[in-house]
Design a protein around this motif. Structure first.
Motif, mmCIF file in Angstrom:
data_model
loop_
_atom_site.group_PDB
_atom_site.id
_atom_site.type_symbol
_atom_site.label_atom_id
_atom_site.label_comp_id
_atom_site.label_asym_id
_atom_site.label_seq_id
_atom_site.Cartn_x
_atom_site.Cartn_y
_atom_site.Cartn_z
ATOM 1 N N ALA A 146 13.160 -2.012 14.291
ATOM 2 C CA ALA A 146 12.865 -2.189 12.866
ATOM 3 C C ALA A 146 14.118 -2.456 12.046
ATOM 4 N N ASP A 147 15.294 -2.346 12.665
ATOM 5 C CA ASP A 147 16.551 -2.532 11.936
ATOM 6 C C ASP A 147 16.816 -4.022 11.765
ATOM 7 N N CYS A 148 16.020 -4.627 10.879
ATOM 8 C CA CYS A 148 16.087 -6.068 10.640
ATOM 9 C C CYS A 148 15.939 -6.314 9.149
ATOM 10 N N PHE A 149 16.869 -7.064 8.580
ATOM 11 C CA PHE A 149 16.839 -7.357 7.145
ATOM 12 C C PHE A 149 16.083 -8.644 6.823
ATOM 13 N N GLY A 150 15.894 -9.495 7.804
ATOM 14 C CA GLY A 150 15.155 -10.726 7.554
ATOM 15 C C GLY A 150 15.124 -11.611 8.789
ATOM 16 N N LYS A 151 13.998 -12.295 9.001
ATOM 17 C CA LYS A 151 13.844 -13.226 10.121
ATOM 18 C C LYS A 151 13.866 -14.663 9.597
ATOM 19 N N ASP A 152 14.423 -15.553 10.395
ATOM 20 C CA ASP A 152 14.512 -16.976 10.032
ATOM 21 C C ASP A 152 15.144 -17.157 8.655
ATOM 22 N N VAL A 153 16.205 -16.413 8.420
ATOM 23 C CA VAL A 153 16.929 -16.509 7.153
ATOM 24 C C VAL A 153 17.870 -17.709 7.211
ATOM 25 N N VAL A 154 17.804 -18.569 6.205
ATOM 26 C CA VAL A 154 18.681 -19.728 6.140
ATOM 27 C C VAL A 154 20.007 -19.304 5.514
ATOM 28 N N LEU A 155 21.080 -19.421 6.302
ATOM 29 C CA LEU A 155 22.413 -19.060 5.849
ATOM 30 C C LEU A 155 23.379 -20.203 6.130
ATOM 31 N N MET A 202 19.678 -0.174 8.831
ATOM 32 C CA MET A 202 18.546 0.360 8.095
ATOM 33 C C MET A 202 18.849 1.724 7.489
ATOM 34 N N ASN A 203 19.862 2.420 7.994
ATOM 35 C CA ASN A 203 20.249 3.681 7.362
ATOM 36 C C ASN A 203 20.904 3.430 6.000
ATOM 37 N N ASP A 204 21.494 2.242 5.816
ATOM 38 C CA ASP A 204 22.122 1.881 4.540
ATOM 39 C C ASP A 204 21.112 1.303 3.556
ATOM 40 N N LEU A 205 20.157 0.532 4.058
ATOM 41 C CA LEU A 205 19.101 -0.078 3.235
ATOM 42 C C LEU A 205 17.802 -0.006 4.031
ATOM 43 N N LEU A 206 16.950 0.940 3.649
ATOM 44 C CA LEU A 206 15.737 1.228 4.413
ATOM 45 C C LEU A 206 14.555 0.343 4.031
ATOM 46 N N ARG A 207 14.562 -0.249 2.848
ATOM 47 C CA ARG A 207 13.367 -0.915 2.320
ATOM 48 C C ARG A 207 12.770 -1.970 3.258
ATOM 49 N N PRO A 208 13.565 -2.854 3.876
ATOM 50 C CA PRO A 208 12.933 -3.836 4.766
ATOM 51 C C PRO A 208 12.198 -3.196 5.945
ATOM 52 N N LEU A 249 10.980 -0.029 6.005
ATOM 53 C CA LEU A 249 9.911 0.852 5.532
ATOM 54 C C LEU A 249 8.768 0.097 4.884
ATOM 55 N N TYR A 250 9.092 -0.896 4.057
ATOM 56 C CA TYR A 250 8.092 -1.611 3.263
ATOM 57 C C TYR A 250 7.904 -3.069 3.664
ATOM 58 N N GLN A 251 8.644 -3.513 4.687
ATOM 59 C CA GLN A 251 8.707 -4.947 4.991
ATOM 60 C C GLN A 251 9.158 -5.724 3.746
ATOM 61 N N ALA A 252 10.084 -5.129 3.011
ATOM 62 C CA ALA A 252 10.522 -5.685 1.732
ATOM 63 C C ALA A 252 11.440 -6.885 1.941
ATOM 64 N N HIS A 299 0.808 -1.216 0.000
ATOM 65 C CA HIS A 299 0.000 0.000 0.000
ATOM 66 C C HIS A 299 0.846 1.273 0.000
ATOM 67 N N TYR A 300 2.118 1.192 0.422
ATOM 68 C CA TYR A 300 2.981 2.363 0.376
ATOM 69 C C TYR A 300 3.425 2.687 -1.047
ATOM 70 N N ILE A 301 3.373 1.718 -1.967
ATOM 71 C CA ILE A 301 3.832 1.950 -3.338
ATOM 72 C C ILE A 301 2.711 1.755 -4.351
ATOM 73 N N THR A 302 1.458 1.856 -3.871
ATOM 74 C CA THR A 302 0.295 1.908 -4.747
ATOM 75 C C THR A 302 -0.082 3.377 -4.906
ATOM 76 N N THR A 303 -0.205 3.850 -6.140
ATOM 77 C CA THR A 303 -0.384 5.290 -6.355
ATOM 78 C C THR A 303 -1.549 5.638 -7.268
ATOM 79 N N GLY A 304 -2.303 4.636 -7.737
ATOM 80 C CA GLY A 304 -3.281 4.907 -8.789
ATOM 81 C C GLY A 304 -4.731 4.687 -8.408
ATOM 82 N N ILE A 305 -5.044 4.696 -7.082
ATOM 83 C CA ILE A 305 -6.434 4.589 -6.671
ATOM 84 C C ILE A 305 -6.847 5.878 -5.964
ATOM 85 N N GLU A 306 -8.140 6.082 -5.810
ATOM 86 C CA GLU A 306 -8.642 7.373 -5.354
ATOM 87 C C GLU A 306 -8.273 7.697 -3.914
#
Length: 379
Positions: A333-342, A296-302, A304-307, A145-152
């Motif tokens: 919120a400074d988290c890039f991923g949970k339960d990431v398999v590495l 998160m200052n280096d990569l905000l998307r996760p 901001l958008y839960q990306a 919903h943060y990157i949807t721009t074409g509805i009323e």
């Protein structure tokens, strides 16, 4: 040379750009859009790195700008003024003056008050401003919903029920030249039926305008084409072929009408990765945390958008474990991923966060007074 060897001496965190992939992407973009004579404007908000912009401008792309400083950056890196479109709901007087002074191609306008201000400023400068009306077509992009721009419900664009009134008002403004319609319904769209719906709505709008004797020379469909964040190795280049073919099949242009697009993410996202190192591996009660030197200052998307971004440890062996991958910022919120398999991870390992070329470096900040991430490039 393997990626580990190429980047092992790079100070981290840093954005690492694959120039060969960017060139392959630009070749694909130009080839597929060229089949239909479409005009492409690169969306500078996706990534304004001057090294990358200088390369992109060499492929005869225009620029899509959303601030005065983006206009300056576009001009300084080789984009001609007559290929620059300027969008945004809140253009300041100084930014409008700059765009008029530089004789850009077109303002994408989002409200009547904005158009009236442009008319006033253009009059003072003895200029005539070319504009396109950004239409809010009420087409749902079915994305975040943060990157949807074409509805009323969104702040963007002119609503369909206002269109005839605004066109009538614009016709009486002496320093405005209406040359087109503009649409942009959202970002990270991979379902082509959404773009088909946009084409159908644009056809309806054009038909209605034609009834009133108005045929505009330019139609701009914005951007929005998504990429594969889940498996970037398998799909390093966006599906430009299907994207442009969808518009060619479903949009019905008037004779000699020029079609424009403003693509950003699909051009630049896959060629950029965030390279970071493990500071600590912390054992929690029920989880393990990999704490990186990137935040998160280096990569905000996760945050901001839960990306989602694919995360890989390219240093360690094959044994796999699950981790929460986090940064050093004083925010939960400074988290890039949970339960990431590495691969089993330890201090000093190199972590690659993939598909960060768009809205990565350009959104970086100095929050917590941290340094901005560095840059590195490779063919």
């Amino acid at each position: 040379m393997e990626l580990t060897e190429k980047i092992k001496n790079i100070p981290t965190p840093a954005y690492y750009y694959n120039i060969e992939l960017l060139e392959d992407t630009l070749h694909s973009l130009c080839r597929e859009s060229g089949k239909y004579g479409y005009h492409i404007h690169y969306a500078i908000k996706a990534n304004a790195n001057p090294t990358l912009l200088k390369l992109i401008s060499q492929y005869a792309l225009g620029a899509d700008c959303v601030s005065g400083n983006e206009i300056r950056q576009a001009l300084e890196t080789g984009f001609p003024a007559d290929s620059i479109v300027y969008a945004g709901v809140g253009k300041s007087d100084a930014e409008i003056e700059l765009a008029l002074k530089k004789d850009i191609f077109c303002f994408n306008c989002e409200s009547l008050p904005e158009i009236q201000v442009i008319n006033e400023i253009a009059g003072r400068m003895n200029k005539k401003a070319k504009i396109a009306l950004r239409i809010n077509p009420n087409v749902n992009a079915h994305t975040h919903h943060y990157i949807t721009t074409g509805i009323e419900e969104n702040k963007f664009g002119i609503y369909l029920y206002d269109l005839e009134h605004i066109i009538s008002e614009v016709s009486h403004l002496p320093h405005i030249q209406l040359i087109g319609l503009h649409f942009h319904i959202g970002s990270q769209i991979t379902d082509m039926t959404v773009f088909r719906g946009l084409c159908i709505r644009a056809n309806e709008i054009q038909a209605k305008l034609k009834e009133h004797g108005l045929i505009l020379p330019h139609i701009n469909f914005g951007g929005g084409l998504g990429i594969d964040y889940q498996d970037p190795h398998r799909h390093p280049i966006a599906d430009f072929e299907t994207y442009f073919a969808t518009f060619a099949r479903f949009f019905e242009p008037a004779p000699h009408q020029q079609i424009h697009f403003e693509l950003g993410r699909s051009v630049i996202a896959q060629c950029g990765n965030l390279i970071t190192r493990v500071l600590y591996v912390k054992e929690g009660k029920n989880r393990k945390f990999v704490i990186l030197d990137a935040g998160m200052n280096d990569l905000l998307r996760p945050a901001l958008y839960q990306a989602f971004h694919k995360i890989e440890n390219i240093s360690s062996g094959k044994l796999e474990e699950k981790y929460d991958v986090v940064g050093p910022i004083c925010e939960s919120a400074d988290c890039f991923g949970k339960d990431v398999v590495l691969n089993a991870t330890q201090r000093g390992d190199i972590i690659v966060i993939h598909s960060c070329g768009a809205y990565g470096e350009t959104m970086a900040s100095r929050y917590n007074l941290r340094d901005l991430p560095g840059n590195a490039y490779s063919k």
